[in-house]
Design a protein around this motif. Sequence first.
Motif, PDB file in Angstrom:
ATOM      1  N   ILE A 172       4.618  -9.620  -1.919  1.00 33.97           N
ATOM      2  CA  ILE A 172       5.295  -9.291  -3.166  1.00 33.97           C
ATOM      3  C   ILE A 172       5.927 -10.556  -3.740  1.00 33.97           C
ATOM      4  CG2 ILE A 172       7.210  -7.980  -4.157  1.00 33.97           C
ATOM      5  CD1 ILE A 172       6.673  -5.876  -1.945  1.00 33.97           C
ATOM      6  N   GLY A 173       5.776 -10.731  -5.038  1.00 35.40           N
ATOM      7  CA  GLY A 173       6.322 -11.915  -5.692  1.00 35.40           C
ATOM      8  C   GLY A 173       7.546 -11.606  -6.516  1.00 35.40           C
ATOM      9  N   ASP A 174       7.793 -12.452  -7.518  1.00 36.62           N
ATOM     10  CA  ASP A 174       9.023 -12.288  -8.302  1.00 36.62           C
ATOM     11  C   ASP A 174       8.943 -11.136  -9.292  1.00 36.62           C
ATOM     12  OD1 ASP A 174       7.301 -13.374 -10.139  1.00 36.62           O
ATOM     13  OD2 ASP A 174       8.380 -15.274 -10.368  1.00 36.62           O
ATOM     14  N   GLU A 175       7.815 -10.370  -9.270  1.00 40.37           N
ATOM     15  CA  GLU A 175       7.777  -9.140 -10.058  1.00 40.37           C
ATOM     16  C   GLU A 175       8.722  -8.086  -9.481  1.00 40.37           C
ATOM     17  OE1 GLU A 175       4.676  -8.730  -6.844  1.00 40.37           O
ATOM     18  OE2 GLU A 175       5.204 -10.289  -8.304  1.00 40.37           O
ATOM     19  N   ASP A 176       9.147  -8.283  -8.237  1.00 45.39           N
ATOM     20  CA  ASP A 176      10.104  -7.384  -7.573  1.00 45.39           C
ATOM     21  C   ASP A 176      11.005  -8.257  -6.700  1.00 45.39           C
ATOM     22  OD1 ASP A 176      11.427  -5.142  -6.739  1.00 45.39           O
ATOM     23  OD2 ASP A 176       9.725  -4.231  -5.699  1.00 45.39           O
ATOM     24  N   PRO A 177      11.901  -9.025  -7.324  1.00 48.20           N
ATOM     25  CA  PRO A 177      12.621 -10.090  -6.618  1.00 48.20           C
ATOM     26  C   PRO A 177      13.469  -9.647  -5.433  1.00 48.20           C
ATOM     27  CG  PRO A 177      13.567  -9.689  -8.806  1.00 48.20           C
ATOM     28  CD  PRO A 177      12.268  -8.962  -8.756  1.00 48.20           C
ATOM     29  N   ASP A 178      13.964  -8.419  -5.445  1.00 49.86           N
ATOM     30  CA  ASP A 178      14.765  -7.958  -4.307  1.00 49.86           C
ATOM     31  C   ASP A 178      13.919  -7.796  -3.048  1.00 49.86           C
ATOM     32  OD1 ASP A 178      17.056  -7.899  -5.823  1.00 49.86           O
ATOM     33  OD2 ASP A 178      16.950  -5.747  -6.239  1.00 49.86           O
ATOM     34  N   PHE A 179      12.602  -7.739  -3.224  1.00 52.20           N
ATOM     35  CA  PHE A 179      11.717  -7.482  -2.088  1.00 52.20           C
ATOM     36  C   PHE A 179      10.630  -8.534  -1.957  1.00 52.20           C
ATOM     37  CE2 PHE A 179      13.665  -3.556  -3.471  1.00 52.20           C
ATOM     38  CZ  PHE A 179      14.234  -3.120  -2.283  1.00 52.20           C
ATOM     39  N   ILE A 180      10.907  -9.705  -2.499  1.00 51.71           N
ATOM     40  CA  ILE A 180       9.966 -10.809  -2.442  1.00 51.71           C
ATOM     41  C   ILE A 180       9.633 -11.154  -0.982  1.00 51.71           C
ATOM     42  CG2 ILE A 180      11.715 -12.650  -2.436  1.00 51.71           C
ATOM     43  CD1 ILE A 180       9.879 -14.139  -4.453  1.00 51.71           C
ATOM     44  N   ASN A 181       8.391 -11.510  -0.752  1.00 49.33           N
ATOM     45  CA  ASN A 181       7.848 -11.844   0.585  1.00 49.33           C
ATOM     46  C   ASN A 181       7.655 -10.624   1.483  1.00 49.33           C
ATOM     47  OD1 ASN A 181       7.815 -14.659  -0.010  1.00 49.33           O
ATOM     48  ND2 ASN A 181      10.021 -14.730   0.415  1.00 49.33           N
ATOM     49  N   GLY A 182       7.891  -9.438   0.934  1.00 48.63           N
ATOM     50  CA  GLY A 182       7.517  -8.226   1.647  1.00 48.63           C
ATOM     51  C   GLY A 182       6.066  -7.886   1.354  1.00 48.63           C
ATOM     52  N   SER A 183       5.599  -6.752   1.843  1.00 45.20           N
ATOM     53  CA  SER A 183       4.205  -6.367   1.639  1.00 45.20           C
ATOM     54  C   SER A 183       4.082  -4.848   1.750  1.00 45.20           C
ATOM     55  CB  SER A 183       3.311  -7.034   2.683  1.00 45.20           C
ATOM     56  OG  SER A 183       1.941  -6.776   2.433  1.00 45.20           O
ATOM     57  N   TYR A 184       3.052  -4.306   1.095  1.00 45.57           N
ATOM     58  CA  TYR A 184       2.737  -2.881   1.227  1.00 45.57           C
ATOM     59  C   TYR A 184       1.587  -2.734   2.211  1.00 45.57           C
ATOM     60  CZ  TYR A 184       5.580  -2.281  -2.961  1.00 45.57           C
ATOM     61  OH  TYR A 184       6.624  -2.291  -3.858  1.00 45.57           O
ATOM     62  N   ALA A 185       1.817  -1.976   3.274  1.00 46.90           N
ATOM     63  CA  ALA A 185       0.804  -1.763   4.301  1.00 46.90           C
ATOM     64  C   ALA A 185       0.305  -0.330   4.243  1.00 46.90           C
ATOM     65  CB  ALA A 185       1.385  -2.055   5.679  1.00 46.90           C
ATOM     66  N   ALA A 267      -1.036  -5.516   1.051  1.00 45.03           N
ATOM     67  CA  ALA A 267      -1.236  -5.855  -0.355  1.00 45.03           C
ATOM     68  C   ALA A 267       0.074  -6.185  -1.048  1.00 45.03           C
ATOM     69  CB  ALA A 267      -1.921  -4.701  -1.084  1.00 45.03           C
ATOM     70  N   ARG A 268      -0.049  -7.052  -2.034  1.00 50.01           N
ATOM     71  CA  ARG A 268       1.092  -7.346  -2.910  1.00 50.01           C
ATOM     72  C   ARG A 268       1.421  -6.129  -3.760  1.00 50.01           C
ATOM     73  NH1 ARG A 268       1.419 -12.782  -6.627  1.00 50.01           N
ATOM     74  NH2 ARG A 268       3.386 -12.335  -7.710  1.00 50.01           N
ATOM     75  N   HIS A 269       0.350  -5.390  -4.124  1.00 49.47           N
ATOM     76  CA  HIS A 269       0.514  -4.196  -4.954  1.00 49.47           C
ATOM     77  C   HIS A 269      -0.155  -3.002  -4.280  1.00 49.47           C
ATOM     78  CE1 HIS A 269       2.118  -6.457  -8.362  1.00 49.47           C
ATOM     79  NE2 HIS A 269       1.131  -7.322  -8.209  1.00 49.47           N
ATOM     80  N   TRP A 270       0.619  -1.986  -3.977  1.00 46.24           N
ATOM     81  CA  TRP A 270       0.058  -0.747  -3.434  1.00 46.24           C
ATOM     82  C   TRP A 270      -0.921  -0.134  -4.430  1.00 46.24           C
ATOM     83  CZ3 TRP A 270      -1.883   2.780  -0.627  1.00 46.24           C
ATOM     84  CH2 TRP A 270      -1.843   4.134  -0.944  1.00 46.24           C
ATOM     85  N   THR A 271      -0.678  -0.318  -5.719  1.00 46.04           N
ATOM     86  CA  THR A 271      -1.555   0.269  -6.724  1.00 46.04           C
ATOM     87  C   THR A 271      -2.987  -0.228  -6.580  1.00 46.04           C
ATOM     88  OG1 THR A 271      -0.782  -1.453  -8.250  1.00 46.04           O
ATOM     89  CG2 THR A 271       0.234   0.720  -8.438  1.00 46.04           C
ATOM     90  N   VAL A 272      -3.171  -1.462  -6.131  1.00 46.26           N
ATOM     91  CA  VAL A 272      -4.528  -1.996  -5.939  1.00 46.26           C
ATOM     92  C   VAL A 272      -5.208  -1.293  -4.775  1.00 46.26           C
ATOM     93  CG1 VAL A 272      -5.868  -4.035  -5.280  1.00 46.26           C
ATOM     94  CG2 VAL A 272      -4.027  -4.239  -6.964  1.00 46.26           C
ATOM     95  N   THR A 273      -4.501  -1.164  -3.652  1.00 48.02           N
ATOM     96  CA  THR A 273      -5.069  -0.461  -2.502  1.00 48.02           C
ATOM     97  C   THR A 273      -5.393   0.979  -2.868  1.00 48.02           C
ATOM     98  OG1 THR A 273      -3.678  -1.832  -1.053  1.00 48.02           O
ATOM     99  CG2 THR A 273      -4.732   0.099  -0.075  1.00 48.02           C
ATOM    100  N   LYS A 274      -4.485   1.624  -3.553  1.00 50.48           N
ATOM    101  CA  LYS A 274      -4.679   3.025  -3.932  1.00 50.48           C
ATOM    102  C   LYS A 274      -5.896   3.181  -4.841  1.00 50.48           C
ATOM    103  CE  LYS A 274      -2.009   6.978  -5.679  1.00 50.48           C
ATOM    104  NZ  LYS A 274      -0.692   7.373  -6.244  1.00 50.48           N
ATOM    105  N   LEU A 275      -6.051   2.271  -5.789  1.00 49.15           N
ATOM    106  CA  LEU A 275      -7.203   2.312  -6.684  1.00 49.15           C
ATOM    107  C   LEU A 275      -8.501   2.138  -5.900  1.00 49.15           C
ATOM    108  CD1 LEU A 275      -8.188   2.513  -9.604  1.00 49.15           C
ATOM    109  CD2 LEU A 275      -7.888   0.037  -9.800  1.00 49.15           C
ATOM    110  N   MET A 276      -8.477   1.278  -4.895  1.00 47.58           N
ATOM    111  CA  MET A 276      -9.650   1.071  -4.047  1.00 47.58           C
ATOM    112  C   MET A 276     -10.017   2.355  -3.300  1.00 47.58           C
ATOM    113  SD  MET A 276     -10.049  -1.843  -1.098  1.00 47.58           S
ATOM    114  CE  MET A 276      -9.694  -3.120  -2.302  1.00 47.58           C
ATOM    115  N   LEU A 277      -9.013   3.017  -2.750  1.00 41.52           N
ATOM    116  CA  LEU A 277      -9.255   4.264  -2.025  1.00 41.52           C
ATOM    117  C   LEU A 277      -9.784   5.350  -2.964  1.00 41.52           C
ATOM    118  CD1 LEU A 277      -5.960   4.328   0.089  1.00 41.52           C
ATOM    119  CD2 LEU A 277      -8.237   3.652   0.892  1.00 41.52           C
TER     120      LEU A 277
END
Length: 317
Positions: A172-185, A267-277
């Motif tokens: 996760i980047g500065d699009e969600d600064p409180d959670f930067i460097n986290g990830s959606y698994a 993923a940086r964005h859960w929406t990308v993984t979800k779209l893939m599924l």
Amino acid sequence: MNPEKAQDVWKDVGEHVQFTVLKLNKKDPEKDRLAIQVFADRSQAIIRSLRIRDSHLLADSGLKVAFGFSNKAWEYLFPHAAKPKELENYSGLKGPKYQMPATEGDIFFHIRASNEAVVYEAQTQFRRFLKDVTEVVDETKGFRYFEGRAIIGFIDGTEAPAAEDAADYALIGDEDPDFINGSYAFAQKWLHHMDFWNSLKTEDQEKAVGREKFNDLELEDSDKFKNAHNISSKVEINGIEQKIIRMNVPFSDPASGETGTYFMGYARHWTVTKLMLEQMLSTSDFLLSFSDIVSGQLFFIPSRDLIAKIANGDLDQ
């Protein structure tokens, strides 16, 4: 964005792998929160210690660990804290022929190393601090198959980003600064009907996956099945292909005939993984035709800085 501040969400898949999903007992919120605080503090020391204990000259165990929380767990443990923007309850997905169910899970572990003893010790020590407030939902041990192939015999991860590019897709980047460097698994367990798969001719297997089995070269689109896996799982937004970090791992209990793939996507964005599924379901990805999906849940993997806040009790202030 600083990869050094992240957990191990894009590094190598490992030789010996363990996925563990826990459920909080939720009998005493204060007791549960305190246990998580203590675990968050001690877990980082456990990881450092095991890396030292198993180092041999220039080689080491390659211990990599990532853990995180589901949406329900986050809201229960940190009710007054902000929440990652894309963290939600995964309630399952349905397509015209197949579905991807959701299963229980509050806390998720992904542990891997070149030495099974290190994986065992890490999970055992982690469990010591969580056993009084959780119960085990699932524990799956995976392994590296020949040449890094999936259990169905094809090279896995060819389309995953190269290591030097991976952080941009995983963190996760500065699009969600409180959670930067986290990830959606996203963790999902597939059981395969291997007798059916192995009964197919190699040429048909290649058309189903979209690649040549031996050398991993991609087939021309005209030579693939319309629902070939590498067609169904390819996602584009505004003409740009989207990627996630896949760390799929084979698992098997040969005596019982239970064999499958643990799908692990960061993923940086859960929406990308979800779209893939969703696309895999809408196109009836060929892999779904001989597989049963038996689990699935979304987790947020906090950065190491955020783990420190949890440990200090500062997150929910």
